[in-house]
Design an enzyme around this catalytic site. Sequence first.
Site, PDB file in Angstrom:
ATOM      1  N   ARG A 166     -17.961  -9.642 -26.544  1.00  0.00           N
ATOM      2  CA  ARG A 166     -16.705 -10.319 -26.247  1.00  0.00           C
ATOM      3  C   ARG A 166     -16.725 -11.687 -26.915  1.00  0.00           C
ATOM      4  O   ARG A 166     -17.766 -12.264 -27.179  1.00  0.00           O
ATOM      5  CB  ARG A 166     -16.519 -10.483 -24.731  1.00  0.00           C
ATOM      6  CG  ARG A 166     -16.429  -9.160 -23.979  1.00  0.00           C
ATOM      7  CD  ARG A 166     -16.092  -9.397 -22.512  1.00  0.00           C
ATOM      8  NE  ARG A 166     -16.136  -8.157 -21.738  1.00  0.00           N
ATOM      9  CZ  ARG A 166     -15.128  -7.303 -21.640  1.00  0.00           C
ATOM     10  NH1 ARG A 166     -13.996  -7.571 -22.287  1.00  0.00           N
ATOM     11  NH2 ARG A 166     -15.239  -6.209 -20.918  1.00  0.00           N
ATOM     12  N   ASP A 222      -9.028   1.284 -18.818  1.00  0.00           N
ATOM     13  CA  ASP A 222      -8.091   1.074 -17.711  1.00  0.00           C
ATOM     14  C   ASP A 222      -6.714   1.674 -17.970  1.00  0.00           C
ATOM     15  O   ASP A 222      -5.883   1.725 -17.065  1.00  0.00           O
ATOM     16  CB  ASP A 222      -7.893  -0.424 -17.448  1.00  0.00           C
ATOM     17  CG  ASP A 222      -9.182  -1.121 -17.034  1.00  0.00           C
ATOM     18  OD1 ASP A 222     -10.162  -0.418 -16.745  1.00  0.00           O
ATOM     19  OD2 ASP A 222      -9.203  -2.363 -17.005  1.00  0.00           O
ATOM     20  N   GLU A 321     -10.736  -2.743  -9.268  1.00  0.00           N
ATOM     21  CA  GLU A 321     -11.445  -4.023  -9.300  1.00  0.00           C
ATOM     22  C   GLU A 321     -10.524  -5.236  -9.257  1.00  0.00           C
ATOM     23  O   GLU A 321     -10.901  -6.306  -8.784  1.00  0.00           O
ATOM     24  CB  GLU A 321     -12.328  -4.111 -10.547  1.00  0.00           C
ATOM     25  CG  GLU A 321     -11.555  -4.075 -11.864  1.00  0.00           C
ATOM     26  CD  GLU A 321     -12.453  -4.188 -13.077  1.00  0.00           C
ATOM     27  OE1 GLU A 321     -13.330  -5.077 -13.087  1.00  0.00           O
ATOM     28  OE2 GLU A 321     -12.288  -3.377 -14.010  1.00  0.00           O
ATOM     29  N   TYR A 379     -20.342   1.010 -14.414  1.00  0.00           N
ATOM     30  CA  TYR A 379     -21.129   1.088 -15.645  1.00  0.00           C
ATOM     31  C   TYR A 379     -21.549   2.521 -15.961  1.00  0.00           C
ATOM     32  O   TYR A 379     -21.767   2.870 -17.124  1.00  0.00           O
ATOM     33  CB  TYR A 379     -22.334   0.160 -15.562  1.00  0.00           C
ATOM     34  CG  TYR A 379     -21.904  -1.286 -15.577  1.00  0.00           C
ATOM     35  CD1 TYR A 379     -21.431  -1.877 -16.749  1.00  0.00           C
ATOM     36  CD2 TYR A 379     -21.914  -2.056 -14.412  1.00  0.00           C
ATOM     37  CE1 TYR A 379     -20.995  -3.194 -16.759  1.00  0.00           C
ATOM     38  CE2 TYR A 379     -21.481  -3.373 -14.419  1.00  0.00           C
ATOM     39  CZ  TYR A 379     -21.022  -3.937 -15.596  1.00  0.00           C
ATOM     40  OH  TYR A 379     -20.579  -5.230 -15.604  1.00  0.00           O
ATOM     41  N   ILE A 381     -19.526   5.074 -15.508  1.00  0.00           N
ATOM     42  CA  ILE A 381     -18.334   5.660 -16.114  1.00  0.00           C
ATOM     43  C   ILE A 381     -18.147   5.147 -17.544  1.00  0.00           C
ATOM     44  O   ILE A 381     -17.869   5.916 -18.470  1.00  0.00           O
ATOM     45  CB  ILE A 381     -17.091   5.347 -15.259  1.00  0.00           C
ATOM     46  CG1 ILE A 381     -17.176   6.074 -13.922  1.00  0.00           C
ATOM     47  CG2 ILE A 381     -15.805   5.739 -16.000  1.00  0.00           C
ATOM     48  CD1 ILE A 381     -16.063   5.715 -12.956  1.00  0.00           C
TER      49      ILE A 381
END
Length: 458
Positions: A166, A222, A321, A379, A381
């Site tokens: 990131r 997501d 989440e 984690y 998944i």
Amino acid sequence: MAEAESNLPDITTFFEPIKLKELPHLTHYVPNLQPRPNPLDHNPYFHTLQVEGFYLTQSDVVLRQIADDLSPSPRFAYHRAGPRKHVYFDPSHARVAIVTCGGLCPGLNTVIRELVVGLWDLYGVRHIFGITAGYRGFYSTEPLPLNPNTVLDWHNKGGTLLQTSRGGFDLHKIVDAIQNRSFNQVYIIGGDGTMRGAVKIFNEIQHRKLNVGVVGIPKTVDNDVGIIDRSFGFQTAVEMAQQAINAAHVEAGSAVNGIGLVKLMGRSTGHIALHATLSSRVVDCCLIPEIDFYLEGKGGLFEFLDQRLKQIGHAVLVVAEGAGQDIIPRSDSQKEERDESGNPVFLDVGVWLKSELKKWWDRDHPGELFTVKYIDPTYMIRAVHANATDNLYCTLLAHSAIHGIMAGYTGFVAGPINGNYAYIPLEDVARADNPVNTKDHKWSWVRSVTNQPDFVRS
């Protein structure tokens, strides 16, 4: 009869002209760029000259709105994805860069593999490189040469073998590296933040008038990228979430007053939690970022769980989440904390909810048995390889991107709209979100399956 007809809505504007979303093309800012015949004409596996309509034209479009109400809202169409009769790259001179950014997602390695194999086998491109470690890899590491043998079994492996990270976005360093290394095709795989970075890269390349095509392949487990039908890895995530939910169900049902609590991915949207709930049929309550649930009082979570435990003796609770972040207590420093991508750092709603459930039970049911089993499979998944459906999807995404960039399009995203693959302006995708609509039939279906409250305070 005449009176009934007079009450019908006016649909005279319903079929007004549809706005076609135009795509940037290299010829718009690179002078003297000449088209050349598509190399697929000489590929023995394609019958481009014998099959009428094999090559797509400007008139091949995909409609965004195919089922809608009769309101005169704007209607859009996009250029359909697929091969064109002419290309704007000489395959022998093409130099390709492929980069993955952000978090892990099932299917990343499949997309990389199919880009490499597609470029190599379909168009004869031989200079293909992987950029390691995300955006920062453009200027901090050496490119990794790729070929079909290198990536042969990548689709069977989770994560990204190019590595990712990131942050690290330095626009001028990235574009300088693209220019200095003579890359003329850049494939950027990542989520919404990555797509916003890709827009900046494309704009800077356009400003410098470089003969470089840029395509984004949206990656977000997501499913929070807008316009397209779904993002790759999402169906695998929903499938894998079933294991966690089933385990929570077994744990809850094996205890006196047992609650199985499962936290699933979904920072800003609850698509995984929603679809996993509908798929499992054992979830008693689904909490997503799009609903403002509350704990105490009439219609609250505690009241509902109390009734559920009295009825069947156990309950399964699924929470995304990003749910409940506005009601979790946090310090001023925690409110300001950001990750490397600039996103607010979320507190663990699962840990907080487990604690609050225990406090509630001890207060309202002192001395009674009670168990909360908390499962966080995040984690597990993220790290698996794509299932068969997502593997096929990743292949179609990769080939769509290749056909588009070879045809000279740039600054676009390849993705399915209503089941048909299309080219969408990169900036449109970077701006679009995809929240769960809690007013539609699907969310009503969730509530009918779980019997959970709507959490609307009276």
